[in-house]
Design a protein around this motif. Structure first.
Motif, PDB file in Angstrom:
ATOM      1  N   LEU A 263       0.851  -1.187   0.000  1.00  0.00           N
ATOM      2  CA  LEU A 263       0.000   0.000   0.000  1.00  0.00           C
ATOM      3  C   LEU A 263       0.889   1.238   0.000  1.00  0.00           C
ATOM      4  CD1 LEU A 263      -2.750  -1.102   2.530  1.00  0.00           C
ATOM      5  CD2 LEU A 263      -2.895  -1.010   0.041  1.00  0.00           C
ATOM      6  N   LEU A 264       0.766   2.034  -1.016  1.00  0.00           N
ATOM      7  CA  LEU A 264       1.596   3.224  -1.149  1.00  0.00           C
ATOM      8  C   LEU A 264       0.776   4.459  -0.788  1.00  0.00           C
ATOM      9  CD1 LEU A 264       3.379   2.454  -4.549  1.00  0.00           C
ATOM     10  CD2 LEU A 264       3.924   1.613  -2.260  1.00  0.00           C
ATOM     11  N   ASP A 265       1.389   5.339  -0.018  1.00  0.00           N
ATOM     12  CA  ASP A 265       0.724   6.594   0.318  1.00  0.00           C
ATOM     13  C   ASP A 265       0.590   7.436  -0.946  1.00  0.00           C
ATOM     14  OD1 ASP A 265       0.488   5.977   3.000  1.00  0.00           O
ATOM     15  OD2 ASP A 265       2.510   6.683   3.439  1.00  0.00           O
ATOM     16  N   THR A 266      -0.610   7.865  -1.191  1.00  0.00           N
ATOM     17  CA  THR A 266      -0.866   8.611  -2.418  1.00  0.00           C
ATOM     18  C   THR A 266      -1.630   9.886  -2.094  1.00  0.00           C
ATOM     19  OG1 THR A 266      -1.032   6.522  -3.608  1.00  0.00           O
ATOM     20  CG2 THR A 266      -1.880   8.453  -4.723  1.00  0.00           C
ATOM     21  N   ALA A 267      -1.161  10.968  -2.680  1.00  0.00           N
ATOM     22  CA  ALA A 267      -1.840  12.254  -2.497  1.00  0.00           C
ATOM     23  C   ALA A 267      -2.190  12.822  -3.865  1.00  0.00           C
ATOM     24  CB  ALA A 267      -0.938  13.217  -1.734  1.00  0.00           C
ATOM     25  N   VAL A 268      -3.418  13.245  -4.013  1.00  0.00           N
ATOM     26  CA  VAL A 268      -3.859  13.829  -5.275  1.00  0.00           C
ATOM     27  C   VAL A 268      -4.316  15.255  -4.994  1.00  0.00           C
ATOM     28  CG1 VAL A 268      -5.488  13.667  -7.185  1.00  0.00           C
ATOM     29  CG2 VAL A 268      -4.552  11.585  -6.164  1.00  0.00           C
ATOM     30  N   LYS A 269      -3.696  16.183  -5.686  1.00  0.00           N
ATOM     31  CA  LYS A 269      -4.032  17.594  -5.486  1.00  0.00           C
ATOM     32  C   LYS A 269      -4.960  18.047  -6.606  1.00  0.00           C
ATOM     33  CE  LYS A 269      -1.888  22.141  -4.895  1.00  0.00           C
ATOM     34  NZ  LYS A 269      -0.593  22.851  -4.847  1.00  0.00           N
ATOM     35  N   VAL A 270      -6.084  18.562  -6.208  1.00  0.00           N
ATOM     36  CA  VAL A 270      -7.065  19.074  -7.169  1.00  0.00           C
ATOM     37  C   VAL A 270      -7.122  20.587  -7.007  1.00  0.00           C
ATOM     38  CG1 VAL A 270      -9.485  19.027  -7.892  1.00  0.00           C
ATOM     39  CG2 VAL A 270      -8.391  16.940  -7.061  1.00  0.00           C
ATOM     40  N   GLY A 271      -6.921  21.285  -8.098  1.00  0.00           N
ATOM     41  CA  GLY A 271      -6.902  22.743  -8.052  1.00  0.00           C
ATOM     42  C   GLY A 271      -8.268  23.323  -7.745  1.00  0.00           C
ATOM     43  N   ALA A 272      -8.270  24.624  -7.488  1.00  0.00           N
ATOM     44  CA  ALA A 272      -9.524  25.299  -7.178  1.00  0.00           C
ATOM     45  C   ALA A 272     -10.505  25.211  -8.343  1.00  0.00           C
ATOM     46  CB  ALA A 272      -9.234  26.767  -6.847  1.00  0.00           C
ATOM     47  N   ASP A 273      -9.951  25.029  -9.551  1.00  0.00           N
ATOM     48  CA  ASP A 273     -10.809  24.899 -10.727  1.00  0.00           C
ATOM     49  C   ASP A 273     -11.337  23.479 -10.905  1.00  0.00           C
ATOM     50  OD1 ASP A 273      -8.421  23.715 -11.266  1.00  0.00           O
ATOM     51  OD2 ASP A 273      -8.025  24.807 -13.130  1.00  0.00           O
ATOM     52  N   GLY A 274     -10.981  22.595  -9.977  1.00  0.00           N
ATOM     53  CA  GLY A 274     -11.509  21.238 -10.032  1.00  0.00           C
ATOM     54  C   GLY A 274     -10.725  20.291 -10.910  1.00  0.00           C
ATOM     55  N   VAL A 275      -9.564  20.730 -11.384  1.00  0.00           N
ATOM     56  CA  VAL A 275      -8.743  19.886 -12.249  1.00  0.00           C
ATOM     57  C   VAL A 275      -7.567  19.340 -11.441  1.00  0.00           C
ATOM     58  CG1 VAL A 275      -7.269  19.847 -14.298  1.00  0.00           C
ATOM     59  CG2 VAL A 275      -9.385  21.169 -14.310  1.00  0.00           C
ATOM     60  N   ILE A 276      -7.234  18.111 -11.678  1.00  0.00           N
ATOM     61  CA  ILE A 276      -6.117  17.505 -10.956  1.00  0.00           C
ATOM     62  C   ILE A 276      -4.802  18.174 -11.353  1.00  0.00           C
ATOM     63  CG2 ILE A 276      -4.747  15.381 -10.717  1.00  0.00           C
ATOM     64  CD1 ILE A 276      -7.409  13.856 -10.945  1.00  0.00           C
ATOM     65  N   ARG A 277      -4.048  18.577 -10.347  1.00  0.00           N
ATOM     66  CA  ARG A 277      -2.772  19.256 -10.584  1.00  0.00           C
ATOM     67  C   ARG A 277      -1.577  18.366 -10.310  1.00  0.00           C
ATOM     68  NH1 ARG A 277      -4.410  22.663 -13.938  1.00  0.00           N
ATOM     69  NH2 ARG A 277      -5.827  24.258 -13.167  1.00  0.00           N
ATOM     70  N   GLU A 278      -1.734  17.459  -9.383  1.00  0.00           N
ATOM     71  CA  GLU A 278      -0.558  16.675  -9.002  1.00  0.00           C
ATOM     72  C   GLU A 278      -0.985  15.357  -8.385  1.00  0.00           C
ATOM     73  OE1 GLU A 278       3.078  18.546  -7.089  1.00  0.00           O
ATOM     74  OE2 GLU A 278       2.281  17.379  -5.415  1.00  0.00           O
TER      75      GLU A 278
END
Lengths: 321, 191
Positions: A263-278
């Motif tokens: 199990l790998l720690d995963t972080a998904v950043k979603v911008g204020a515009d609702g689009v995935i950034r990272e």
């Protein structure tokens, strides 16, 4: 020969113990989830907007990876539903982000992929794309030239480290596969990913791990959870008797990431515009990050002016007496 | 998402996570060339999703899934039969998997091929899927004593077939080696 000997042989022949079984489970999982989601949609008064898998096939390399990242995000949400308060909203946000990201990525964008080990740079690559055109700049540990590789209208351009300026290497389709991984190979591999394997893996149910959400001061939101390594790094073959697993954009998975069940720690950043950034994945002393920008608005890639043909370049370097 | 749906999804995810590999394995060796194992697995779990309230809790869920898989594959085969009777015959007599590369696996698969379909199924439900005779009886919808008897016979028949194949294999090796030695003698002029 005793009965136990014959039964031992039978047990050793169990398909579960054979290579490829995990992949068979992954492949079946995709079908299961597709049908369940379709059934859910059919049962709902307002059918959901499902993204046909085929629509993603044929998009650019990075677009595909973006879609993958989006799918990771969706998976995190669905797989963790009910774990934390507010997940219902998280699920909706993720789905929206997935749709927006994939739609934008189909046109153009840029992705920077970075891998670090013990805090040191292990790999670094930037991919820009617009339609089928592509530019790859590798500044990683093993490719430190930092000179880009460019594909425009099916023609590949590169650099000779000993000379300035662009070199027209030739049509992508004509580059000898024996000389290494060609752009055609890369494109084919990634399209294959999106055509089935990667999305199947990612959409597979994996309820382990909680999902947390953090609102950032810049308006973005970071979703964190754990994802099995096998959902992210795909198996590409064997090397020296060991299975090789590779992250999107072609980096070999090491240590825990090489074990599909880790199990790998995963972080998904979603911008204020609702689009995935990272999307950032960490395990042990490793970190793998893909950062996206200019989705849907990246400029067109232009063929370099005055690029010398490879033949011309070689003739100048080794003039015939 | 409503609480009820969330709970339903959570339960289905648990069910799928716990037993997906079992059902993939079963459908893989049970489906045969006239059926589509992946399609069968998908149908099994779609059935489970639709009838989640009927799926028993605990390990009984596993038996329920096997029994469902058996019916799904039977339906697939009936459908196939309508299209191609020949393909159906092949499915009933085909080995559970494609040609294995390991010599021992080849013998195992050949021995399995020599069993009747019901013997093969009972044996593999026990040895590959790890079901008890009671569980096998539930999957096959037969009395427990019948399942026990079938399993006993299937093991005996498999052992017999495997032994015969192994003996033949060793015999062939010997017969291949002996002429080679004779040739060596002749060429070398030895007595």
């Amino acid at each position: 020969m005793s009965t136990s000997q014959s039964l031992d042989a039978l047990r050793r022949a169990n398909p579960r113990n054979k290579p490829g079984f995990d992949e068979a489970v992954d492949a079946a999982a995709a079908e299961v989830w597709a049908r369940v989601e379709a059934a859910v949609a059919a049962d709902e008064p307002h059918p959901r907007q499902f993204r046909p898998r085929r629509r993603i096939v044929g998009v650019s390399v990075a677009g595909v990876a973006l879609a993958t990242a989006a799918a990771v995000a969706v998976f995190l949400t669905v797989g963790s539903s009910g774990v934390t308060p507010g997940v219902e909203n998280a699920a909706a946000a993720f789905k929206k982000a997935a749709r927006l990201t994939a739609a934008s990525a189909e046109r153009s964008g840029s992705a920077t992929v970075q891998m670090t080990h013990d805090g040191r740079l292990w790999a670094h690559k930037t991919v820009r794309w617009n339609g089928d055109d592509l530019e790859i700049t590798d500044r990683g540990r093993w490719h430190s030239s930092g000179l880009p590789l460019l594909v425009v209208n099916g023609m590949m351009y590169g650099h000779d480290p000993d000379h300035e300026g662009w070199v027209e290497v030739g049509p992508v389709s004509s580059i000898d596969p024996g000389s290494g991984t060609t752009p055609t190979d890369i494109l084919a591999a990634v399209r294959e990913d999106t055509g089935g394997a990667t999305l199947r893996r990612i959409t597979r149910a994996m309820p382990a791990g909680g999902l947390t959400r953090t609102n950032q001061s810049d308006g973005s939101t970071v979703y964190r959870g754990t994802v099995p390594a096998g959902q992210i790094a795909r198996e590409t073959g064997f090397k020296e008797g060991r299975v090789i697993r590779v992250f999107p954009f072609g980096y070999v998975a090491h240590d825990a990431a090489a074990n599909p069940r880790s199990l790998l720690d995963t972080a998904v950043k979603v911008g204020a515009d609702g689009v995935i950034r990272e999307i950032a994945v960490t395990w042990g002393t490793w970190a793998y990050t893909v950062t996206y920008s200019d989705l849907g608005s990246a400029p067109a890639l232009v063929a370099p002016a005055n690029a010398k043909s490879l033949r011309e370049e070689r003739t100048e370097t080794n003039p015939t007496p | 998402m409503k609480e009820g749906e969330r709970e339903r999804r959570r339960r289905f995810e648990e069910l799928f996570g716990a037993y997906a590999a079992d059902i993939v394995d079963y459908c893989g060796w049970r489906a045969g060339p006239a059926s589509d194992p992946q399609d069968a697995v998908a149908e099994v779990f779609l059935t489970a999703w639709r009838r989640l309230d009927d799926v028993p809790r605990g390990d009984a869920a596993r038996v329920w899934l096997y029994a469902t898989a058996r019916r799904v594959i039977a339906n697939q085969r009936r459908s196939t039969r309508r299209r191609a009777a020949l393909a159906e015959r092949m499915a009933l007599t085909a080995p559970p998997q494609g040609p294995p590369s390991d010599p021992e696996d080849s013998l195992v698969h050949e021995a399995l091929r020599r069993l009747s379909p019901i013997d093969r199924e009972v044996l593999l439900l026990s040895e590959w899927e790890g079901l008890s005779p009671v569980q096998i009886a539930s999957v096959l919808r037969c009395p427990k004593v019948t399942a026990r008897g079938r399993l006993h016979r299937a093991r005996r028949r498999f052992r017999s077939a495997f032994e015969e194949l192994t003996a033949n294999e060793h015999g062939e090796r010997r017969s291949r080696a002996i002429p080679a030695m004779s040739v060596t003698h002749a060429d070398g002029g030895e007595p």
